[in-house]
Design an enzyme around this catalytic site. Sequence first.
Site, PDB file in Angstrom:
ATOM      1  N   GLU A   1       1.069  -0.764  -0.339  1.00 38.17           N
ATOM      2  CA  GLU A   1       0.207   0.046   0.070  1.00 38.17           C
ATOM      3  C   GLU A   1       0.294   1.507  -0.127  1.00 38.17           C
ATOM      4  O   GLU A   1       1.189   1.493   1.144  1.00 38.17           O
ATOM      5  CB  GLU A   1      -0.831   0.144   1.185  1.00 38.17           C
ATOM      6  CG  GLU A   1      -2.249  -1.116   1.346  1.00 38.17           C
ATOM      7  CD  GLU A   1      -2.714  -1.519   0.056  1.00 38.17           C
ATOM      8  OE1 GLU A   1      -2.880  -0.738  -0.355  1.00 38.17           O
ATOM      9  OE2 GLU A   1      -3.341  -2.359  -0.002  1.00 38.17           O
TER      10      GLU A   1
ATOM     11  N   CYS B   1      -2.200   9.097   2.989  1.00 40.89           N
ATOM     12  CA  CYS B   1      -1.737   9.016   1.919  1.00 40.89           C
ATOM     13  C   CYS B   1      -2.620   9.245   0.698  1.00 40.89           C
ATOM     14  O   CYS B   1      -2.084   8.811  -1.046  1.00 40.89           O
ATOM     15  CB  CYS B   1      -1.196   7.240   1.945  1.00 40.89           C
ATOM     16  SG  CYS B   1      -2.669   5.823   2.325  1.00 40.89           S
TER      17      CYS B   1
END
Length: 475
Positions: A218, A252
């Site tokens: 990720e 993110c």
Amino acid sequence: MKNDLDPKLGIESLFRAQQTAFARAPMPDWDTRARHLRALDAMLLSNREAITQAIHADFGNRAANETDLADMLGSHLGIRHALRHGRRWMKPQRRSSGMLLAPARAKLVPQPVGVVGIVVPWNYPLFLAVGPLTGALAAGNRVMIKPSEFTPRFGELFAQLIAKTFAPDHVTVVNGEVDVARAFTSLPFDHLLYTGSTGVGRQVMRAAAENLTPVTLELGGKSPALIGPNARFDEAVDAVVSGKLFNAGQTCVAPDYVLVPRGRAQAFIDRAGALTRKMYPGFSSNTDYTSIISTSHLERLRTLAVDAASRGATLHALTDDASSNQGDSPTRRFAPLIVTGAPDDTAIMREEIFGPLLPLVEYDTFDEALTYINARPRPLAMYLFETDRAKIDAALARTHAGGVTVNDTLLHVACDDLPFGGIGPSGIGAYHGVDGFRTFTHMKPVLIQSRFNLRALVRPPYGKRVAAVVKMFLR
């Protein structure tokens, strides 16, 4: 507390203990898995204040409400979702055996993969540990967790809480610096999930490749927000700014840059400034605004802004305290700035920002905006603001991103029934909800042969009999 584990021997010993424990109980039933999930949830809820204080201390300042919303609530709801649906997830799935193999029966049997490694970043240290842990426990695995060295207080507390909740051969937390992280990622896990920067992600993938360990990465990237020509403009600005400034942009999936119709940049700046001052009145002392995690990250943001300005970009302050960005800040507070006119080859337009700097890019046509997005590496997220259904459909069909929220920001990550993950340079694989269960599960194909079958008709010696069978199925 200093970590006294030898990075190679101590961690490997924990790993072997989990392998041995898994071999003794390789297929826990749902009641056992649910008991573990409930224990995890109870531990979080009963230690909510301590967890919030630890994260606040690691950041220098982070509002308890922000930790509740992002870390605690997301973790709790993810566990509750798994408890509601996990029994169904682990049931075998019937599959067709096909005409050639009939009347054999085919099915997929969900099986825990074994020992799972989870590497956690610093920006949402609880949620990004508990989210994958929930999927791994629902799938029946053993788990080792490596928190970030940037959140030592949380890491120490989390290790203590996990140790009180689970046996070390079931779930354990390993704290330490970079040498510990390297030793951790070099273990031959049955699955390794890493959340963090793209650069470190490459190193993790190389380490995992030595053991042929499956990975879920990720990562991040430059997630665009596209305000279409038919967008509800003020609502779009509010959503982008709110999403960008949550956790001071250290997210993110935060909007990394904004595409606006030509001529609307100033309107965006004016609206963004008004909203920022409303959300964070008395900015210099406002405790709702999160600090930057470290002095090195603070200096990185300053360098991005200074470099852009030196290349002809204009910095637009959204508060009355932007001057603090130029000097020392004991609380590591970085005042938000909008950036216009930054050349494409500046660092701020090439690197993931991960902070409260927001470049604006004007476009002339919607097609031009889509082309701009497609000319860059595929991002972890994209945000589209538009009311015209044809344009929404065109944007979804013609662009790639790990996930999309239409007419808002960040929220697709909060949907437990949607997978969360990147694509290409923004990541590999996904988790959350059933997709988290599947990530940490081997869907084992099983064919159960019937006593009466075609085997005798297709074995040697070959001849007319076999030719007839083949001919029948080739029609």
